[in-house]
Structure formats: structure tokens, C-alpha cells
Write an enzyme that holds these catalytic residues in place. Structure first.
Site, PDB file in Angstrom:
ATOM      1  N   GLU A 150       0.836  -1.209   0.000  1.00 28.44           N
ATOM      2  CA  GLU A 150       0.000   0.000   0.000  1.00 28.44           C
ATOM      3  C   GLU A 150       0.871   1.260   0.000  1.00 28.44           C
ATOM      4  O   GLU A 150       0.836   2.074   0.920  1.00 28.44           O
ATOM      5  CB  GLU A 150      -0.959   0.001   1.187  1.00 28.44           C
ATOM      6  CG  GLU A 150      -2.032  -1.068   1.095  1.00 28.44           C
ATOM      7  CD  GLU A 150      -3.115  -0.939   2.148  1.00 28.44           C
ATOM      8  OE1 GLU A 150      -4.262  -1.342   1.871  1.00 28.44           O
ATOM      9  OE2 GLU A 150      -2.825  -0.445   3.260  1.00 28.44           O
ATOM     10  N   GLU A 260      -6.157  -7.243  -1.354  1.00 28.54           N
ATOM     11  CA  GLU A 260      -6.690  -7.207   0.009  1.00 28.54           C
ATOM     12  C   GLU A 260      -8.166  -6.849  -0.050  1.00 28.54           C
ATOM     13  O   GLU A 260      -8.540  -5.873  -0.706  1.00 28.54           O
ATOM     14  CB  GLU A 260      -5.975  -6.166   0.875  1.00 28.54           C
ATOM     15  CG  GLU A 260      -4.544  -6.470   1.228  1.00 28.54           C
ATOM     16  CD  GLU A 260      -3.973  -5.459   2.220  1.00 28.54           C
ATOM     17  OE1 GLU A 260      -4.764  -4.834   2.973  1.00 28.54           O
ATOM     18  OE2 GLU A 260      -2.742  -5.294   2.244  1.00 28.54           O
TER      19      GLU A 260
END
Length: 347
Positions: A150, A260
Site C-alpha cells: 500500500e 486485500e
């Protein structure tokens, strides 16, 4: 008769379009150390990775931290050996940190440079090379390596923090070549991972800017991964995700996956409103199935590679960092897998 047969097989043909139906079970050793013994749908004690693969999971994601201890290299080699025994593929998520790495935290590992980009670029290369070579020496195949987790706001702060995209691009290039130069017989797909997969503008700005420096090239990586959590922003609709994934592939020519995601069975007081095209899905076991089916349909329609359910069995952290009470595919009171796990084999 032939027409009836074709109708019956159409769902199977659609399902086959997803390459990855995965889960991140990074915390399994910590859970087991705490005394958790997982149970399958029949109520029998079974290893978590076996429960998941028996129900359709075909790839396991593992987060890797630099410092010795939980989630370190040894931890992940041992976990990967168990995963490999099930036949599932292995996806290493390199955080390049001693702790959590996400849009709010990208702390440079202890002992790595925080003031010299040349030194730091070499350190990320050498570390990535060492991780991959360790897996090669252990004869463990690796399907995917994510160079950062991320990293919308950059990686390895402060040197790699936005808006310093030249440093970000250089670090990603170095990490990518740590994979490419490794001794792994079959080279893993190299993946770059941002959050808010539904936000095309965010994705576009990052990649256009990083690639625009000329220090990161399209040849450096193979996949783009995104997080997709519907409970963090009401703009996170499946429609927006579909647009974003389509545009990513069209613009950058990369394989794309949701790396995710999860859905709650209980969410009494969500911090944010849920997206409009998901509000009809209940917070329940059945709701988890519906969500995964709709997500899979969206991914299939956009020719995306698949999805990974984040930490479905972390019973000591059922909310998984969200404002919802329980996003697990395992009942944390009994440690038995919920029937929603069957969705992996149905999508």
C-alpha cells in the site's frame, strides 16, 4: 441436449477466469502459538491452509517484515513450506519495514539509510535479492513478490515519501531488480500495490508520476495490486472498482488483482457509510458469500486476475483494523471455519 450442456457449464467457464482465489494468512503461526486450533466445516481440527485450499483457495499471501521475529524471513520460509505442501501458490508481500507498512506508516527498517538515497537503493536491492535467494535455496517456488505494501504515499520514509517520486521510482526499480537478479528458477511476477483500488484518479496519478520520472520503467513490474475495502469510503462502489481496474489494464497493460479485501459478519456502528451498490448485502455469513460473488463477477468482467481475502482467520483481531466488529471467515469463539469459506470454490 448440447444446448443444455453448454448452459450448465457457463458458470464453470466464468469461474475459471480467475487465476487467483487467495487469502492472506500471515498471522497463522501467532494464532497457533496462542493455542488456536482451527476446525474445518466438519468440526475436525485441521491446519488452516488445508482448510482453505480444501474449499477452493489456490494462493496464499504472506507479509514479510525485515526485523527478526514475527513475520520475518524465517517465519515466512516456514509458512511457505506448509503452503507449498497444499499445492497453493505463494505470494510474498515485502513491507520493507520492521512493522506495518500502509499509507500512514512506511518506516524505514532499523539500520537502513534515512539520509542517502544511493545507500537506500542498494539496501532495498540487496534485501530483496537475499529474500528471493533464500526461497530459491529452500527450493520454494514463489508466484508473486510485492515490492512494498500500500505505497500510495511512498515507501521507506522519509527518503521515499511522496511527493519525492524520483526517489520512489528509484527504490521500486531497485526492489524489482532484486527479484529479477535472484536465483529463483521461475521468476515471480513483480507487483506494485496501492490502496483504494476503486479510485482511478489516485491510481493514475501515482503510476503516471512514478513512470514519468524515467527511473521506473514498465518493464520493471508485471502486476498492479489494489486494496478494496468497502467500509472505508462510500465512494468505494463495485462500479468504481470496475472502472478503475479496466482503466489500469488499458492504460498500463498490466495484470491486475485485488490483493486485500474482506466483508463483515457484524458491523454495528460503521465509521463510514457503505457504498450504494453494496448496501443491500447483509453483515452476515451469507453476506460474505454475496460480496465475494459480486466481487468475483466484477473481476471476471474486467479480466482481472483474482482476489485475496485479508486475514480471514485472525481470531485475536476479528475487526481487522476496521470499525466493524468481525470480518473473519472463522468463528473466533469456536475457531471453526464459517460456511462462507465455500465461496472460494463457488466463484
Amino acid at each position: 441436449m448440447l444446448f443444455s450442456y453448454l448452459l450448465a457449464t457457463l458458470p464453470l467457464l466464468a469461474n475459471a477466469a480467475l487465476t487467483y482465489k487467495g487469502a492472506d494468512i500471515s498471522s497463522v503461526f501467532i494464532e497457533e502459538k496462542a493455542g488456536v486450533a482451527y476446525k474445518n466445516l466438519a468440526g475436525e481440527t485441521q491446519a488452516l491452509e488445508a482448510i482453505l485450499t480444501d474449499n477452493g483457495v489456490n494462493s496464499i499471501r504472506q507479509r514479510v517484515w525485515v526485523k527478526n521475529g514475527d513475520y520475518d524471513l524465517t517465519y515466512n520460509v516456514n509458512l511457505a513450506k506448509r503452503v507449498a505442501a497444499t499445492g497453493a501458490s505463494i505470494y510474498l508481500d515485502l513491507h520493507y519495514s520492521d512493522d506495518w507498512a500502509d499509507p500512514k506508516h512506511q518506516t524505514t527498517p532499523d539500520g537502513w539509510s534515512t539520509d542517502d538515497i544511493n545507500t537506500l537503493a542498494d539496501q532495498i536491492y540487496q534485501y530483496t535479492l537475499s529474500v528471493c535467494n533464500t526461497f530459491a535455496e529452500e527450493k520454494i517456488n514463489v508466484e508473486i513478490v510485492s515490492i512494498g505494501n500500500e505505497i500510495t504515499s511512498g515507501l521507506l520514509w522519509p527518503l521515499g515519501k511522496t511527493p519525492n517520486y524520483e526517489n520512489i521510482a528509484r527504490l521500486l526499480h531497485s526492489g524489482a531488480w532484486g527479484v529479477k537478479d535472484s536465483k529463483l528458477a521461475t521468476k515471480p511476477k513483480i507487483l506494485i500495490h496501492l490502496d483504494n483500488g476503486w479510485d482511478w484518479d489516485q491510481q493514475k496519478y501515482f503510476y503516471d508520476t512514478a513512470l514519468g520520472t524515467g527511473l521506473l520503467t514498465s518493464d520493471d513490474f508485471d502486476m498492479i495490486g489494489v486494496s478494496y475495502y468497502p467500509f472505508y469510503n462510500e465512494k468505494a462502489t463495485l462500479a468504481s472498482l470496475k472502472t478503475s481496474l479496466t482503466n489500469i489494464q488499458t492504460t498500463y497493460g498490466k495484470e491486475v488483482a485485488v490483493v486485500e479485501t474482506n466483508w463483515p459478519v457484524k458491523c454495528s456502528s460503521p465509521e463510514f457509510a457503505f457504498p450504494a451498490d453494496l448496501k443491500d448485502i447483509p453483515f452476515s455469513v451469507d453476506g460474505q458469500v454475496t460480496f465475494l460473488q459480486r466481487l468475483a463477477d466484477t473481476l471476471t468482467a474486467t479480466k482481472a486476475s483474482g482476489f485475496f481475502y485479508w486475514e480471514p482467520a485472525w481470531t485475536k483481531n476479528a475487526g481487522l483494523g476496521s470499525s466493524c466488529e468481525d470480518n473473519l471467515l472463522v468463528d473466533y469463539n469456536t475457531n471453526q471455519v464459517r460456511s462462507s469459506v465455500k465461496a472460494f470454490g463457488q466463484v
